[in-house]
Design an enzyme around this catalytic site. Structure first.
Site, short mmCIF file in Angstrom:
data_model
loop_
_atom_site.label_atom_id
_atom_site.label_comp_id
_atom_site.label_asym_id
_atom_site.label_seq_id
_atom_site.Cartn_x
_atom_site.Cartn_y
_atom_site.Cartn_z
CB SER A 299 73.47 34.04 22.06
OG SER A 299 72.91 35.06 22.85
CE1 TYR B 76 71.53 40.87 22.02
CE2 TYR B 76 71.39 38.82 23.25
CZ TYR B 76 70.96 39.62 22.22
OH TYR B 76 69.96 39.19 21.38
CB THR C 261 73.67 42.15 18.69
OG1 THR C 261 73.95 40.83 18.23
CG2 THR C 261 72.25 42.49 18.33
CE LYS D 252 72.75 38.38 14.66
NZ LYS D 252 71.59 39.11 15.23
CG HIS E 126 67.69 40.23 16.63
ND1 HIS E 126 68.88 40.72 17.08
CD2 HIS E 126 67.33 39.30 17.55
CE1 HIS E 126 69.23 40.14 18.21
NE2 HIS E 126 68.30 39.25 18.51
#
Length: 431
Positions: free
Chosen positions: A179, A202, A228, A304, A328
């Site tokens: 992440s 992100y 994402t 995603k 998620h």
């Protein structure tokens, strides 16, 4: 007695366990003298895999603690055993972050419960003594189709954070997705894994920062940038909020005041100017944003958070190289639409043009097989390995991966599959 079958030189304690077990069997009316002698010889000589399969009781882990919570990874019977151990080890707010879905956590629960509506069709008389569980995605070979989903801030669960996870994944051959707001840099995670890891992006609302993150990840060898797209609407994490009330610590001791200070603490933002960043998730993202990102990503671009055929079709139009069907982990929206139920419509839209992965609710090896039978390329797990991390660090993660892999290999053999390619739609049926 868990190691009774794992060594040819038993200790005095193990020999005592064996004698106790033999006395127990001797009292059974079904044990003839001949059978008793054969069993005694087998126990004395040391156990083989075939013997272990016939006498599964010998593999039973040690007893848990008085409160029923395991105190060591080897005591776990399944991955669920790690959750109460994680809860016991973590402060309430940190456990709440890991446990929380959104609203009433109904989508979180639905993700796993949906697997119970899919039945497995076992096949017989196929030689499955040797199986191969490896998969290749984007030219990268993994020992198993079970990948580790991105989970933020793993330092909240254990000091070794993502490095411990990557080391366990290296031992088991699992792929890793890191992440953006992980507690460990991609360089350190890649070194711990001993192979390139994927990078979940992100994007933030500052393009300069986004571009810098992509360049750094690719410089570290990341073959795939995973954007994402399911966090644009905000979320109501009630379970986290509720458990935070039980936490007596002062949160600001660890969490800096203000969004910029909080983001800048994460290692992937080192040396970046984040003064213009007000949001991690790029709330204004559209398909034009995907086009813009596609131009700067040199490797593979993965989306995603896709759960519908409309968005899957659109993703192909914009040059996406793979899709991860995801809500998620039930933390995006309270849709009550399990990812395993969304998978077929996404697969139909993609029609084999790109790999389709999936996360959400995977807790058993049978869950993994069901997703592959429906057509998924691989699956991603999140909470289970974090339970293991929180409870026991790297050994806990390794134990979780071992259990899920063992369960997956067992059900592979039951459906007569010796390779991943042998797992097809005939292996399952809907209730």
């Amino acid at each position: 007695m868990s190691d009774l079958i794992q060594t040819s030189e038993p200790s005095d304690a193990r020999l005592s366990d064996r004698r106790a077990f033999l006395r127990f069997l001797a009292a059974s009316p079904v044990m003839t003298p001949t059978a008793m002698s054969a069993l005694a010889a087998a126990l004395t000589a040391g156990s083989t895999d075939a013997f272990a399969q016939s006498y599964d009781v010998l593999r039973a882990p040690q007893q848990a603690t008085a409160d029923g919570i395991i105190s060591a990874p080897e005591q776990a019977l399944n991955v669920f055993d790690f959750e109460p151990a994680a809860k016991k080890a973590l402060p309430p707010a940190h456990y709440g972050y890991l446990a929380s879905g959104v609203d009433g956590d109904l989508t979180l629960k639905a993700n796993h419960e949906a697997f119970s509506r899919i039945r497995i069709r076992a096949r017989r008389l196929i030689d499955v003594r040797k199986i191969d569980t490896s998969v290749t995605i984007f030219g990268q070979k993994f020992g198993t189709p079970i990948m580790l989903a991105p989970v933020s801030s793993q330092g909240a669960f254990h000091p070794e954070a993502e490095s411990a996870v990557a080391k366990a994944a290296k031992l088991k051959g699992n792929g890793v997705i890191l992440s953006t707001v992980g507690s460990t840099s991609i360089e350190d995670v890649t070194e711990a894994r001993g192979a390139p890891v994927w990078y979940m992006l992100y994007p933030t609302d500052d393009w300069a920062v986004t571009e810098a993150l992509v360049k750094r990840a690719e410089a570290a060898g990341a073959p795939a940038i995973v954007l994402t797209v399911d966090r644009q609407g905000g979320r109501n994490t009630e379970t986290l909020f509720r458990l935070r009330r039980e936490d007596s610590r002062t949160c600001t001791d660890c969490h800096g005041g203000g969004f910029v200070n909080e983001v800048s603490r994460k290692p992937m933002f080192d040396d970046l100017d984040v003064t213009k960043v007000t949001n991690l998730y790029g709330t204004g993202m559209t398909w034009d944003y995907v086009d813009r990102l596609r131009k700067i990503v040199k490797g593979k671009l993965v989306l995603k958070g896709i759960v519908t055929h409309e968005d899957a079709e659109e993703a192909l139009k914009h040059g996406v190289d793979a899709i991860i069907v995801s809500n998620h982990g039930g933390r995006a929206e309270e849709s009550l639409y399990p990812t395993i139920d969304a998978l077929p419509e996404v697969l139909k839209a993609v029609n084999g043009k790109v790999p389709v992965l999936i996360d959400g609710g995977f807790r058993r090896g049978t869950d993994v097989l069901k997703a592959l039978a429906l057509g998924a390329t691989a699956v991603c797990i999140g909470r289970p390995y974090c339970w293991g991390l929180a409870a026991f660090g790297e050994p806990g993660v390794a134990a979780v991966l071992t259990i899920m892999q063992r369960e997956f290999e067992t059900i592979m053999k039951q459906v007569g599959a010796v390779r991943i390619e042998d797992i097809d739609a005939d292996a399952v049926t809907r209730a």
